[in-house]
Design an enzyme around this catalytic site. Structure first.
Site, PDB file in Angstrom:
ATOM      1  N   ASP A  90      -2.202 -54.872  18.924  1.00  0.00           N
ATOM      2  CA  ASP A  90      -1.962 -55.672  20.387  1.00  0.00           C
ATOM      3  C   ASP A  90      -2.537 -56.832  20.432  1.00  0.00           C
ATOM      4  O   ASP A  90      -1.976 -57.678  20.884  1.00  0.00           O
ATOM      5  CB  ASP A  90      -2.188 -54.962  21.506  1.00  0.00           C
ATOM      6  CG  ASP A  90      -1.212 -53.192  21.792  1.00  0.00           C
ATOM      7  OD1 ASP A  90       0.061 -53.197  22.050  1.00  0.00           O
ATOM      8  OD2 ASP A  90      -1.980 -52.767  20.788  1.00  0.00           O
TER       9      ASP A  90
ATOM     10  N   THR B  93       3.735 -49.148  22.120  1.00  0.00           N
ATOM     11  CA  THR B  93       2.297 -49.316  22.017  1.00  0.00           C
ATOM     12  C   THR B  93       1.497 -47.891  21.908  1.00  0.00           C
ATOM     13  O   THR B  93       1.332 -47.110  21.075  1.00  0.00           O
ATOM     14  CB  THR B  93       1.600 -49.624  22.656  1.00  0.00           C
ATOM     15  OG1 THR B  93       1.290 -51.153  22.745  1.00  0.00           O
ATOM     16  CG2 THR B  93      -0.388 -49.305  22.287  1.00  0.00           C
TER      17      THR B  93
HETATM   18  N1  LIG Z   1       3.512 -46.525  34.386  1.00  0.00           N
HETATM   19  C1  LIG Z   1       3.740 -47.486  33.205  1.00  0.00           C
HETATM   20  N2  LIG Z   1       2.478 -48.061  33.608  1.00  0.00           N
HETATM   21  C2  LIG Z   1       2.645 -48.930  32.450  1.00  0.00           C
HETATM   22  N3  LIG Z   1       2.989 -49.729  31.553  1.00  0.00           N
HETATM   23  C3  LIG Z   1       4.371 -48.786  31.524  1.00  0.00           C
HETATM   24  C4  LIG Z   1       4.953 -47.594  32.251  1.00  0.00           C
HETATM   25  N4  LIG Z   1       6.258 -47.826  32.208  1.00  0.00           N
HETATM   26  C5  LIG Z   1       6.378 -47.908  32.019  1.00  0.00           C
HETATM   27  N5  LIG Z   1       5.804 -49.697  30.940  1.00  0.00           N
HETATM   28  C6  LIG Z   1       5.513 -50.384  29.755  1.00  0.00           C
HETATM   29  O1  LIG Z   1       6.721 -51.179  30.005  1.00  0.00           O
HETATM   30  C7  LIG Z   1       6.971 -50.551  28.077  1.00  0.00           C
HETATM   31  C8  LIG Z   1       8.160 -50.150  27.890  1.00  0.00           C
HETATM   32  O2  LIG Z   1       7.812 -48.412  28.750  1.00  0.00           O
HETATM   33  P1  LIG Z   1       8.527 -46.775  27.496  1.00  0.00           P
HETATM   34  O3  LIG Z   1       8.337 -47.427  26.375  1.00  0.00           O
HETATM   35  O4  LIG Z   1       7.942 -46.394  28.588  1.00  0.00           O
HETATM   36  O5  LIG Z   1       9.931 -47.203  28.141  1.00  0.00           O
HETATM   37  C9  LIG Z   1       5.777 -50.270  27.350  1.00  0.00           C
HETATM   38  O6  LIG Z   1       5.436 -51.415  27.111  1.00  0.00           O
HETATM   39  P2  LIG Z   1       4.419 -51.413  26.402  1.00  0.00           P
HETATM   40  O7  LIG Z   1       3.969 -50.808  24.890  1.00  0.00           O
HETATM   41  O8  LIG Z   1       4.078 -53.129  24.835  1.00  0.00           O
HETATM   42  O9  LIG Z   1       2.779 -51.559  27.007  1.00  0.00           O
HETATM   43  C10 LIG Z   1       5.085 -49.718  28.518  1.00  0.00           C
HETATM   44  O10 LIG Z   1       3.757 -49.578  28.725  1.00  0.00           O
HETATM   45 MG   LIG Z   2       1.005 -51.896  26.919  1.00  0.00          MG
HETATM   46 MG   LIG Z   3       3.179 -54.222  24.679  1.00  0.00          MG
END
Ligand SMILES: Nc1ncnc2c1ncn2[C@@H]1O[C@H](COP(=O)(O)O)[C@@H](OP(=O)(O)O)[C@H]1O
Ligand SMILES: [Mg+2]
Ligand SMILES: [Mg+2]
Ligand SMILES: [Mg+2]
Length: 290
Positions: free
Chosen positions: A30, A103
């Site tokens: 990242d 991630t």
């Molecule tokens: N409750 C939470 N706290 C932190 N990040 C979240 C979150 N819900 C969703 N996200 C972020 O939104 C993106 C999509 O989430 P998901 O895969 O759960 O659908 C991911 O981005 P990143 O991987 O870039 O951080 C994830 O970290």
């Molecule tokens: Mg992230």
């Molecule tokens: Mg990210």
């Protein structure tokens, strides 16, 4: 994409917990991918605003010279640019960078859920986007090249072949690592035939673009502007729609708050977005005020 693969092959992901909630991790991939993207864009486009998930860069953030990307995609350059983008002021452009979306899944080896997202907002609207999927087809081919999808509202999209979702059933995609009771309640209200729980906002919009799901529904404040800017632009360039759970577009202007605090609601081309939004019960919508 190459940086993300190199970190994975070296084996030491350098995982840091960001501490702003459950399952919120950052890895060396990242951090390095963001430095590469932001240094490359800053050098070529000094007048615009660039906001990356992993925070502002520091003065010591020198990047190796072979990380500075300068070439352009000839397929995109061969298109005719709509006049409103030619005359736009750099001050009206904000680029939202998610150097590695998905991630959690990256650290768990679900590699095709990973994308790199670069979204372009003009006067607050998400109009341009790039979704790079470094591990596309990695289960089928030995050394996956990855693929790069792009979209520009008013021009179209490229890098892949769009597919319509099936007409004989209704499939919804949502988070696999950030679910909670409200997320589940919203899904139940839509009564889908199938729920696909996968990682990444970029990856879920890919599911809409390739006909594997009709809707991406996430009744949660967890996504941020860098998660949805590029996916929204590519989806809308092809006739889909991505909004909050009330059916309204987010602003991606430079002064907005980062969280998508009213959730995410995306639909594939040909799906009646508003009629699906209207299926969410009022009490659920009341939990996501402006
Ligand atoms: N409750 C939470 N706290 C932190 N990040 C979240 C979150 N819900 C969703 N996200 C972020 O939104 C993106 C999509 O989430 P998901 O895969 O759960 O659908 C991911 O981005 P990143 O991987 O870039 O951080 C994830 O970290
Ligand atoms: Mg992230
Ligand atoms: Mg990210
Ligand atoms: Mg993300």
């Amino acid at each position: 994409g190459k940086i993300i693969k190199d970190v994975m092959s070296r084996g030491d992901l350098g995982i840091v917990e960001k501490g702003s909630g459950k399952n919120d991790l950052q890895t060396e991939a990242d951090r390095s991918a963001q430095r590469c993207i932001i240094a490359s864009l800053t050098q070529q486009y000094p007048g615009i605003t660039i906001i990356g998930e992993e925070g502002p860069s520091t003065e010591t953030d020198e990047v190796p010279s072979d990380w500075l990307i300068t070439e352009s995609d000839p397929e995109v350059l061969s298109k005719i640019c709509p006049p409103e983008y030619i005359t736009v002021n750099p001050e009206d452009i904000v680029v939202w960078v998610d150097p590695l979306d998905g991630t959690s899944e990256y650290t768990q080896g679900l590699l095709d859920h990973v994308t790199v997202l670069i979204g372009i907002a003009v006067k607050g609207r998400a109009v341009g986007g790039v979704i790079h999927q470094p591990y596309h087809n990695y289960k089928v081919v030995e050394d996956p090249k990855g693929r790069t999808l792009w979209g520009l509202v008013g021009v179209g999209a490229g890098g892949f072949t769009p597919v319509d979702p099936p007409s004989d059933k209704f499939i919804v995609t949502t988070t696999r690592s950030h679910s909670d009771g409200v997320v589940v309640k919203a899904l139940e209200a839509l009564q889908p035939d199938e729920i696909l729980r996968v990682g990444g906002a970029g990856h879920k919009v890919l599911m809409l673009l390739e006909g594997r799901a009709h809707a991406y529904v996430f009744a949660s404040k967890g996504c941020k502007k860098w998660d949805t800017c590029a996916p929204e632009a590519v989806l809308e360039a092809l006739g889909g729609k991505l909004t909050d759970i009330h059916g309204n577009h987010y602003s991606y202007a430079k002064d907005v708050q980062y969280p998508d605090a009213q959730g995410v609601f995306g639909t594939a081309k040909g799906v009646n977005h508003q009629s699906l939004v209207d299926k969410l019960p009022q009490e659920l919508r009341d939990a996501f005020p402006y």
